[in-house]
Design a protein around this motif. Structure first.
Motif, short mmCIF file in Angstrom:
data_model
loop_
_atom_site.label_atom_id
_atom_site.label_comp_id
_atom_site.label_asym_id
_atom_site.label_seq_id
_atom_site.Cartn_x
_atom_site.Cartn_y
_atom_site.Cartn_z
N ARG A 275 25.57 -39.05 -3.67
CA ARG A 275 25.08 -37.78 -4.18
C ARG A 275 23.61 -37.60 -3.84
O ARG A 275 23.01 -36.58 -4.12
N VAL A 276 23.04 -38.61 -3.24
CA VAL A 276 21.60 -38.59 -3.05
C VAL A 276 21.16 -39.05 -1.65
O VAL A 276 20.20 -38.57 -1.10
N SER A 277 21.88 -40.01 -1.11
CA SER A 277 21.40 -40.67 0.10
C SER A 277 22.04 -40.12 1.35
O SER A 277 23.27 -40.02 1.46
N ALA A 278 21.19 -39.80 2.33
CA ALA A 278 21.71 -39.24 3.58
C ALA A 278 22.62 -40.23 4.27
O ALA A 278 23.64 -39.86 4.87
N ILE B 38 26.03 -40.19 2.60
CA ILE B 38 26.75 -38.94 2.92
C ILE B 38 27.28 -39.01 4.34
O ILE B 38 28.41 -38.60 4.62
N SER C 239 26.50 -32.16 3.19
CA SER C 239 25.78 -32.66 2.02
C SER C 239 26.20 -31.90 0.78
O SER C 239 26.48 -32.48 -0.26
N THR D 208 27.96 -33.98 -2.14
CA THR D 208 27.23 -34.23 -3.37
C THR D 208 27.90 -33.58 -4.57
O THR D 208 27.88 -34.12 -5.67
N ASP E 214 17.36 -38.11 -0.88
CA ASP E 214 17.22 -38.06 0.56
C ASP E 214 17.94 -36.84 1.11
O ASP E 214 18.00 -36.61 2.30
N VAL E 215 18.51 -36.09 0.19
CA VAL E 215 19.24 -34.90 0.59
C VAL E 215 18.64 -33.74 -0.20
O VAL E 215 18.37 -33.88 -1.38
N GLN F 265 18.34 -31.16 -2.59
CA GLN F 265 19.17 -30.72 -3.71
C GLN F 265 18.48 -29.55 -4.36
O GLN F 265 17.69 -28.85 -3.77
#
Lengths: 397, 292, 285
Positions: free
Chosen positions: A214-217, A220, A380, A384, B254-255, B257
């Motif tokens: 949900r956060v890291s490229a 994903i 993404s 996410t 890192d994305v 949001q």
């Protein structure tokens, strides 16, 4: 009475003295070459002074650039771990070559934090203001639009592929890698060769992602790549989510974040990371564990990172020199040492600028696909928001 | 004892100027805490594409967010209460329990270190102990008990609670010690003279006196757990969706949001903290009333 | 009637406060509690230690420790953090003690407001705080973050703010344990003014509370990471995190070593706190 008053006076003096010492002295910045005073205040505080040129030629040639950079004396970067793409080697070579002091902030920072650092440091000339950033492709356009970057075209600009740079020069791709399986072969007997293998029951409790999807490229990307191997595409990540749902249900996927240490120790013996991270870890921990890196046979996904100079860089000439260095054959080769494919790879190979043994060390990444900015954003968004509902590892208490 | 309502002897206190005394605190707090954090408030009203919006606050009612708040409050309450109880017991044990004297300063100094032993090293320590290949797990396995097969896991709510105790216990110990210390020995002597047992002394004299301090320390433990982030992240990789982790994901990921949402969630935490203080203050007044 | 109501003996207060006979029942319970506590706390540390000792090459060795200790940065960063910590403690004490005293005595109505502010550090994410600080102090007229040294002062002030919850609560608990009003009245009737009262009556009686607050603050500063990172400060937290990123061996050894060193530092602070010549009258008035 006087004894106690003396004590009190001493304590106050001590406090004031202490504050003065820390305010005026500062301690030697020992992560860099012998520290000269870290007051970068000698250079004009804004980019107005000698920083508006957008090419080296425009700035009067490389020599003038070098002189200007050396006058500034320091380069401040952010989010550059030494073991990522051999940045350690890059930094050391750069500092030795040009005699600049290197100041590296927050090696673990994410792209969002890097941009926040630029934003917050507007107008600041201190050691906490970054000159350059290395961010994920998805952040490049927003950063440009917000005015956080300043344009600069390196002398080797033309050999950077068109779709990996901003035509106005605000950002430019620096390197790429492909997602691979990083496996602790001491713990895992049969090293998986492709995505489908991961579903094998023998890998129960063994697989972990190298980030929170949900956060890291990176995480994903892993989901998207899994999708590619299971009937999905760069525009359709649903199969990827499905795949991970299956992994989670089978108990193969564990809700822990894997990193170099946990793979080497065997806590998370299988993870999915960029080739350069996996290979660097393999080398670094060779005396602890036998790590194998396998690029999956199908579902090869490439990820590009992007460089940019901060619009408020306190040392803009140092920043430009750094860019020139990174995009020179020498810099690109150093990245190659870190198992990263430098963005000018095709050009280098065509000009025989890469020693054969380096080419041999690189894993075979034939058939890897490069997502566009839009595809990354869409993926993404989808991953996410849907990870919890589709894959959702239930950890409630 | 003289009346507690008299202050300052003969001089009538200049009432309206009393608040001046806390100006230094307010100035310092504004300069280094409230000022920098003001951005929280401002940005919580901003949309990703720029411009102002109330959408972020609207999203606070999403089940995802509410669940995150609920989880955070639950783990904070649980670890604050259990941490408070056992921490109190430990402090009592070394001060009044008749243990050899060195234990007192050993516990104090150890608590100092342990109080901030958190984040990655703490999570790592517990993984080494109770993780899948941890020491205790292996020990159990040696005796034929496969912990993880039988449903135990370090990486869930209760596992995290156990880990949190490592800094909650010491925090309670250190903070309640001044209060425990301050119990007048005359009271114990008096109660003994009146024939009360140790237990009765504690139940009717000591604990009521200590209640305000205990409450105050428990809210401290609550806040401590509420705001904890690094440990949970290091242990569960963000799968345990606490409010702090949700915020981190939005703000620092890192994305790209929705950062505005992150800030709104943080403001929500501020509100929850405020409400908790409100509840605590009410309880506190009750407790103080018993003391007369 | 003594001016100093709290146990004021220079030696360990426990000696004064422990009732003459701690009943056997109490003692047994105390031992049980202690042993349970020891078991809980030591096990993870032992597991970490075990990992540290056998980290390199799988056999028992000091190699991991040697690697950490032989890096001059280890001691240097610890030292820098320790100095930061001590200065932070001073600043924190100077702000909190008079404030807590004032709230207790003069403006009890503002207590909840003050407590709320002191608890705010818990709900403000560290990244928000650090960027907020940088933002606030990078522009004129407050542009003071231009050198490593001035940033360090900012760091210390930020750390002091972070220590507020712990310092305030300890001091508040300490104040509750002594009869503040009576002490103040007595001192005032002897002709003392506020600064003197705070200095010579309040501070000395808060010895235990101040020690607790100091230890908690020290711990926070030594291990703090996020703010130091983004402020470009070369302190212990960033150093540890850097090492932990990469290798399996060092982190466990690093944890054990930093735990031990911090514990030693705590011991020194604790010892100094007890040794300080008592400045208050010891005799009953």
């Amino acid at each position: 009475m006087s004894k106690e008053a003396h004590l009190k006076r001493k304590l106050i003096l001590l406090l004031v003295f202490g504050l003065l010492v820390t305010a005026c002295g500062g301690t030697a910045a020992t992560t860099t070459a012998p520290a000269t005073a870290t007051t970068a205040g000698e250079a004009p505080a804004t980019t107005a002074g000698g920083g508006t040129e957008t090419t080296a030629a425009g700035a009067g040639g490389m020599e003038d650039l070098i002189a200007a950079a050396q006058a500034e004396g320091t380069l401040t970067t952010i989010a550059l771990p030494r073991d990522w793409c051999n940045y350690g080697g890059v930094i050391d070579t750069f500092t030795e070559k040009y005699g600049l002091t290197y100041n590296g902030l927050a090696p673990d920072a994410g792209s969002a934090d890097e941009l926040e650092a630029i934003r917050a440091n507007q107008g600041s000339t201190g050691p906490q203001a970054p000159d350059v950033v290395d961010i994920g492709l998805g952040f490049a356009e927003p950063a440009k639009e917000e005015g956080l970057l300043q344009p600069y075209m390196v002398s080797t600009w033309d050999s950077i592929p068109e779709d990996a740079k901003d035509p106005e020069g605000f950002w430019y791709g620096d390197y790429y890698g492909v997602l691979a399986f990083e496996v602790n072969a001491d713990v895992v007997e049969n090293v998986p060769q492709d995505w489908a293998d991961l579903l094998n029951p023998e890998y129960n409790g063994a697989i972990a992602l190298a980030g929170d999807p949900r956060v890291s490229a990176q995480a994903i990307a892993a989901v998207t790549a899994a999708g590619l191997a299971n009937g999905g595409s760069l525009d359709d990540v649903a199969p990827g989510l499905e795949f991970f749902a299956q992994l989670a249900e089978a108990g193969n996927l564990v809700p822990v974040i894997a990193e170099s240490g946990t793979v080497a120790s065997g806590e998370t013996p299988i993870t999915i990371r960029w080739t350069y991270n996996a290979l660097a870890n393999r080398d670094a921990n060779a005396d602890i564990a036998n790590i194998e890196v396998v690029v999956p046979a199908s579902g090869r996904y490439a990820g590009v990172y992007v460089q940019g100079i901060s619009a408020y860089a306190p040392q803009p000439n140092a920043a430009k020199l750094w860019m020139e260095f990174l995009y020179s054959d020498e810099g690109q080769n150093l990245w190659l040492d870190g198992y990263c494919h430098p963005i000018r790879y095709e050009d280098l190979v065509a000009n025989n600028a890469v020693p054969q043994e380096k080419l041999d060390r690189l894993p075979d990444v034939e058939g890897a696909v490069f997502p566009t900015l839009e595809q990354i954003e869409a993926a993404s968004e989808a991953i996410t928001t849907q990870w919890d509902s589709v894959v959702g590892v239930n950890v409630g208490g | 004892m003289t009346s507690i309502s008299e202050v300052g002897g003969n001089r009538p206190p200049p009432r309206s100027w009393n608040w001046v005394g806390i100006v230094p605190f307010l100035v310092f707090s504004t300069a280094f805490l409230l000022g920098p954090a003001a951005i929280l408030l401002v940005r919580s009203f901003q949309a990703n594409e720029g411009g102002w919006t109330l959408l972020n606050y609207q999203q606070l009612t999403d089940p995802q967010v509410l669940e995150a708040y609920g989880l955070s409050v639950r783990i904070s309450l649980v670890t604050a209460i259990i941490g408070g109880v056992f921490g109190f017991l430990m402090a009592w044990a070394v001060i009044y329990g008749g243990l050899p004297r060195p234990f007192r300063s050993l516990l104090t100094t150890f608590s100092g270190v342990a109080s901030n032993f958190a984040g990655v090293p703490l999570a790592a320590a517990f993984i080494f102990t109770l993780g899948r290949i941890g020491l205790i797990t292996a020990l159990f396995g040696f005796f034929g008990v496969e912990l993880y097969q039988s449903g135990f896991s370090l990486y869930n709510f209760w596992g995290l609670s156990v880990v949190y105790m490592f800094f909650q216990f010491p925090l309670m110990v250190l903070t309640i010690t001044p209060a425990l210390e301050g119990l007048k020995k005359e009271w114990k002597e008096a109660s003994e003279n009146l024939g009360a047992t140790s237990w009765q002394y504690w139940r009717h004299v000591a604990l009521p006196v200590l209640l305000p301090s205990i409450l105050g320390t428990i809210i401290l433990l609550f806040g401590n757990a509420f705001g904890a982030h690094a440990t949970a992240y290091a242990l569960t990789g963000g799968t345990l969706r606490l409010a702090t982790i949700l915020i981190g994901a939005q703000i620092s990921g890192d994305v790209l949001q929705n950062q505005g949402l992150g800030y709104a969630v943080a403001m929500g935490m501020v509100v929850i903290m405020g409400v908790s203080i409100g509840i605590y203050t009410i309880l506190q007044r009750r407790a103080e009333r018993w003391l007369g | 009637m003594t001016v100093t109501a709290a146990p004021t003996a220079v030696e360990t207060p426990a000696a004064v406060v422990t009732p003459a006979k701690a009943g056997t029942g109490s003692k047994v319970m105390a031992w049980l509690i202690l042993l349970a506590g020891i078991a809980y706390f030591l096990t993870p540390l032992i597991a970490t230690g075990e990992r540290a000792f056998r980290a390199i090459g799988g056999t028992f060795s000091f190699e991991a420790f040697r690697r950490v200790v032989s890096d001059p940065e280890f001691l240097r960063t610890f030292g820098e953090s320790a100095i930061n910590a001590v200065l932070t403690i001073f600043v924190s004490l100077l702000v909190i003690v008079p404030t807590a005293y004032w709230v207790t005595l003069r403006v009890p109505k503002l207590r909840s407001v003050i407590e709320f502010i002191t608890l705010l550090p818990f709900v403000i994410p560290a990244v928000v705080l650090v960027f907020g600080l940088i933002r606030m102090y990078s522009r004129p007229p407050l542009a003071i973050l231009s050198t490593y040294g001035s940033t360090r002062v900012m760091l210390i002030c930020a750390y002091a703010a972070l220590s507020f919850p712990y310092m305030y609560r300890s001091v508040d608990n300490g104040l509750r344990a002594i009869n503040v009003r009576t002490l103040t009245e007595a001192a005032q009737s002897l002709g003392a003014k506020w600064p003197t009262i705070i200095r010579r009556v309040i501070f000395p009686n808060l010895r235990v509370a101040l020690l607790s607050g100091a230890l908690l603050t020290f711990a926070i500063v030594i291990g703090e990471l996020t703010i130091a990172l983004y402020m470009g400060q070369h302190t212990f937290g960033p150093y540890m995190s850097n090492l932990v990123r990469n290798f399996v061996a060092e982190p466990a050894a690093l944890t054990v070593l930093s735990f031990a060193m911090t514990w030693a530092a705590m011991g020194i602070i604790s010892y100094l706190a007890r040794r300080q010549p008592s400045s208050k009258p010891k005799k009953a008035v």
